[in-house]
Design a protein around this motif. Structure first.
Motif, mmCIF file in Angstrom:
data_model
loop_
_atom_site.group_PDB
_atom_site.id
_atom_site.type_symbol
_atom_site.label_atom_id
_atom_site.label_comp_id
_atom_site.label_asym_id
_atom_site.label_seq_id
_atom_site.Cartn_x
_atom_site.Cartn_y
_atom_site.Cartn_z
ATOM 1 N N MET A 169 5.317 -2.330 -10.700
ATOM 2 C CA MET A 169 5.512 -2.894 -9.181
ATOM 3 C C MET A 169 3.968 -2.839 -8.551
ATOM 4 S SD MET A 169 7.584 -5.723 -9.983
ATOM 5 C CE MET A 169 7.450 -6.517 -9.001
ATOM 6 N N ILE A 170 3.846 -1.733 -8.717
ATOM 7 C CA ILE A 170 2.763 -1.616 -7.525
ATOM 8 C C ILE A 170 1.209 -1.979 -7.553
ATOM 9 C CG2 ILE A 170 1.062 0.605 -6.599
ATOM 10 C CD1 ILE A 170 3.393 2.801 -7.659
ATOM 11 N N ARG A 171 1.327 -2.539 -9.004
ATOM 12 C CA ARG A 171 0.057 -2.990 -9.795
ATOM 13 C C ARG A 171 0.271 -4.416 -9.165
ATOM 14 N NH1 ARG A 171 -3.315 -3.380 -15.034
ATOM 15 N NH2 ARG A 171 -4.871 -5.446 -14.550
ATOM 16 N N GLY A 172 1.361 -5.320 -8.631
ATOM 17 C CA GLY A 172 1.862 -6.555 -8.896
ATOM 18 C C GLY A 172 1.698 -6.523 -6.677
ATOM 19 N N ARG A 173 1.882 -5.811 -6.244
ATOM 20 C CA ARG A 173 1.883 -6.168 -4.866
ATOM 21 C C ARG A 173 1.000 -6.694 -4.236
ATOM 22 N NH1 ARG A 173 3.512 0.027 -3.335
ATOM 23 N NH2 ARG A 173 5.513 -0.296 -4.442
ATOM 24 N N LEU A 201 -7.854 -4.254 -6.054
ATOM 25 C CA LEU A 201 -6.701 -4.047 -6.608
ATOM 26 C C LEU A 201 -5.795 -3.158 -6.195
ATOM 27 C CD1 LEU A 201 -7.480 -3.987 -10.528
ATOM 28 C CD2 LEU A 201 -6.945 -5.825 -9.002
ATOM 29 N N PRO A 202 -4.669 -3.371 -5.741
ATOM 30 C CA PRO A 202 -3.751 -2.604 -4.755
ATOM 31 C C PRO A 202 -3.652 -1.050 -4.572
ATOM 32 C CG PRO A 202 -2.459 -4.392 -5.599
ATOM 33 C CD PRO A 202 -3.971 -4.407 -6.482
ATOM 34 N N ILE A 203 -3.163 -0.651 -6.502
ATOM 35 C CA ILE A 203 -3.102 0.769 -6.794
ATOM 36 C C ILE A 203 -4.265 0.991 -6.623
ATOM 37 C CG2 ILE A 203 -3.241 0.438 -9.314
ATOM 38 C CD1 ILE A 203 -0.927 2.387 -9.166
ATOM 39 N N ILE A 204 -5.671 0.963 -6.900
ATOM 40 C CA ILE A 204 -7.162 1.828 -6.517
ATOM 41 C C ILE A 204 -7.595 1.636 -5.770
ATOM 42 C CG2 ILE A 204 -9.074 1.263 -7.530
ATOM 43 C CD1 ILE A 204 -7.388 1.755 -9.858
ATOM 44 N N ARG A 205 -6.633 0.315 -4.639
ATOM 45 C CA ARG A 205 -7.247 0.934 -2.850
ATOM 46 C C ARG A 205 -6.601 2.368 -2.533
ATOM 47 N NH1 ARG A 205 -5.920 -4.689 -2.152
ATOM 48 N NH2 ARG A 205 -3.655 -4.333 -1.172
ATOM 49 N N GLU A 206 -5.531 2.122 -2.693
ATOM 50 C CA GLU A 206 -5.048 3.557 -2.108
ATOM 51 C C GLU A 206 -5.675 5.219 -3.370
ATOM 52 O OE1 GLU A 206 -1.181 3.868 -3.573
ATOM 53 O OE2 GLU A 206 -0.516 1.656 -2.453
ATOM 54 N N LEU A 264 -10.346 10.308 -8.681
ATOM 55 C CA LEU A 264 -11.370 10.766 -7.964
ATOM 56 C C LEU A 264 -12.405 9.462 -8.568
ATOM 57 C CD1 LEU A 264 -11.580 14.482 -9.277
ATOM 58 C CD2 LEU A 264 -11.341 13.857 -7.213
ATOM 59 N N ALA A 265 -12.679 8.740 -9.507
ATOM 60 C CA ALA A 265 -13.970 7.958 -9.699
ATOM 61 C C ALA A 265 -13.385 7.167 -8.959
ATOM 62 C CB ALA A 265 -13.623 7.547 -11.727
ATOM 63 N N ALA A 266 -12.942 6.452 -8.001
ATOM 64 C CA ALA A 266 -12.461 5.157 -6.909
ATOM 65 C C ALA A 266 -12.564 5.553 -5.747
ATOM 66 C CB ALA A 266 -10.487 5.267 -7.701
ATOM 67 N N ALA A 267 -12.290 7.118 -5.870
ATOM 68 C CA ALA A 267 -12.656 8.140 -4.192
ATOM 69 C C ALA A 267 -14.213 7.579 -4.400
ATOM 70 C CB ALA A 267 -11.837 8.992 -4.246
ATOM 71 N N ILE A 268 -14.446 8.114 -5.070
ATOM 72 C CA ILE A 268 -16.602 7.876 -4.295
ATOM 73 C C ILE A 268 -16.590 6.484 -4.679
ATOM 74 C CG2 ILE A 268 -18.376 8.142 -6.300
ATOM 75 C CD1 ILE A 268 -16.730 10.331 -7.791
ATOM 76 N N GLY A 269 -16.131 5.419 -5.639
ATOM 77 C CA GLY A 269 -16.490 4.011 -5.147
ATOM 78 C C GLY A 269 -16.009 4.140 -3.322
ATOM 79 N N HIS A 270 -14.582 4.016 -3.008
ATOM 80 C CA HIS A 270 -14.705 3.755 -1.247
ATOM 81 C C HIS A 270 -15.620 4.439 -0.788
ATOM 82 C CE1 HIS A 270 -11.062 1.741 -3.048
ATOM 83 N NE2 HIS A 270 -10.392 2.654 -3.568
ATOM 84 N N HIS A 271 -15.359 6.046 -0.778
ATOM 85 C CA HIS A 271 -16.617 6.630 -0.125
ATOM 86 C C HIS A 271 -17.692 6.026 0.316
ATOM 87 C CE1 HIS A 271 -18.167 10.003 2.019
ATOM 88 N NE2 HIS A 271 -19.061 10.040 1.523
ATOM 89 N N LEU A 272 -18.311 5.352 -1.214
ATOM 90 C CA LEU A 272 -19.871 4.495 -1.133
ATOM 91 C C LEU A 272 -19.621 3.308 -0.730
ATOM 92 C CD1 LEU A 272 -21.019 5.429 -5.121
ATOM 93 C CD2 LEU A 272 -21.428 6.697 -2.097
ATOM 94 N N GLU A 273 -18.734 2.590 -1.126
ATOM 95 C CA GLU A 273 -19.121 1.358 -0.236
ATOM 96 C C GLU A 273 -18.895 1.556 1.440
ATOM 97 O OE1 GLU A 273 -17.139 -2.031 -3.118
ATOM 98 O OE2 GLU A 273 -15.237 -1.205 -1.555
#
Length: 427
Positions: free
Chosen positions: A51-55, A226-231, A284-293
């Motif tokens: 359900m986390i993914r489905g939000r 994606l919802p869970i990746i955003r967090e 950590l990989a997603a955090a890198i992406g958010h930081h660079l964006e």
């Protein structure tokens, strides 16, 4: 063990298995069913994290997803009829299908999970004289399995042979009313009429059309939306590692966190993160992406199996001229690319070739890339591994920490790599 009962009790003197033996038998049973299922790393996709993914911020999309999830849970408990999940990449349909397979296995239902393109590749290979499983035996096994989950229907090459084999499989299961789950990115009305009429038969099948939530980018992939990746940010990363983490494991997480922060500040070359499922490498990989964006850079975050699904869909003859080249180039030449779960994909020649083309181009061009790997590097093609170990381009970091979510694990060996130079491990 023997029970402490009265002399006249029917169980007096009888031997019974103790709780540890029963647990061992249950674990062995689940292990056998999981091996039969072909789920592999997709055992991580369950109803617990669905359900986390489905939000979604769109109430209509969310309601549709929740209806599909309710039907999936019911189906996993008592498989019957057909379920069809349609929608674009990232809408959660493969997660739903894998959760059904995992849930059915826990209930003791033998299940086969297979992607349609992979199944056709296996069937073609089974024609060869050196095949471990003859064609007739393989086809019969899938055709009559108690429960089949066929992922990515419509992403296969539309050759007459492929169309005929899939029709034979689907028609057999249709005629015998065998429980089956399908996922597809292709609209049903674009499919072969013989398949469409069976998939849409209201007397047997329930069809759920899913949509991605708003806010996703319109680029090639848009995985960071994606919802869970955003967090998954540096601020939300749990440096302590969660439940039952040893001081050594916590130190490994801190070292990995520093390596990721350094890469986010100076994105040059490759950062390869190794570790078991749940250790924090995707975070950590997603955090890198958010930081660079946040710094204005364009980042493509791609879960490798989903990326291959998108590429297969774009490769179809009816996908539109130039669609595949557009998607492929957007990923291959992205300013920063994050490849999550490399090694989890199906090892078909086509998939291996496309991934190598992406890796080789970015290696030669020294384009920034973050790669997460949950399997031993020995399991990856040598051509990939040799590039990862080139210290002029890449740094490999192994996270030696358990699943930070604290879930019990049955079979999760730590990732290992060949003993070469260039790999860093927490002290």
């Amino acid at each position: 063990m023997r029970r402490d009962v009265a002399l006249d009790h029917p169980d007096f003197g009888r031997a019974f298995p103790c709780r540890c033996v029963l647990d061992e038998r249950e674990e062995a049973r689940l292990g056998r069913l999981q091996r039969y299922s072909n789920l592999g790393p997709l055992t991580r996709l369950t109803f617990d994290n669905l359900m986390i993914r489905g939000r979604s911020t769109d109430p209509h999309n969310q309601e549709r997803f929740e209806q599909a999830a309710a039907a999936a849970r019911e189906f996993a408990r008592e498989p019957g009829g057909w379920l069809v999940f349609g929608g674009p990449s990232g809408c959660g349909k493969t997660h739903l299908a894998a959760a059904i397979a995992n849930g059915a296995i826990e209930m003791g239902h033998p299940t086969i999970f297979v992607g349609a393109p992979d199944l056709l590749d296996h069937l073609r290979a089974a024609y060869g004289p050196g095949s471990e499983l003859p064609y007739d035996e393989l086809f019969e096994q899938v055709r009559n399995a108690p429960l089949v989950v066929l992922d990515d229907l419509g992403a296969h090459s539309a050759t007459p042979w492929a169309q005929e084999k899939l029709f034979q499989l689907i028609n057999h299961r249709y005629n015998h009313r065998l429980p089956t789950v399908f996922t597809t990115s292709r609209p049903l009305d674009e499919m072969d009429e013989r398949l469409r009429t069976r998939l849409a038969d209201a007397g047997l099948s329930r069809v759920f059309q899913l949509e991605c939530g708003p806010g996703a980018r319109t680029g090639a992939f848009g995985g960071l939306a994606l919802p869970i990746i955003r967090e998954m940010t540096f601020e939300s990363f749990e440096l302590g590692g969660g439940i039952g983490v040893t001081p050594e494991a916590a130190q490994s997480l801190r070292n990995a966190f520093r390596a990721a922060r350094n890469f986010a500040e100076h994105p040059e070359g490759w950062l390869v993160l190794l570790g078991r499922t749940g250790c924090g490498k995707t975070h950590l990989a997603a955090a890198i992406g958010h930081h660079l964006e946040a710094k204005g850079m364009v980042v493509e975050f791609c879960v490798v199996p989903d990326l291959l699904e998108l590429l297969r869909s774009a490769f179809r003859e009816d996908a539109g001229a130039g669609r595949f080249d557009q998607v492929f180039e957007a990923v291959r030449t992205a300013s920063v690319l994050v490849l999550d779960d490399l090694g989890v994909h199906s090892a078909t020649p086509w998939a291996q070739e496309k991934l190598f083309q992406i890796l080789n181009h970015r290696y030669n061009a020294k384009l920034p890339m973050v790669v997460t790997v949950g399997c031993p590097l020995d399991d990856l093609p040598e051509a990939w591994v040799s590039r990862m170990y080139d210290t002029k381009v890449s740094m490999i970091f192994e996270i030696e920490a358990p699943d930070y979510r604290g879930r019990p694990r049955k079979q999760a060996p730590p990732a290992q790599a060949p003993r070469r130079g260039g790999r860093r491990r927490a002290p």
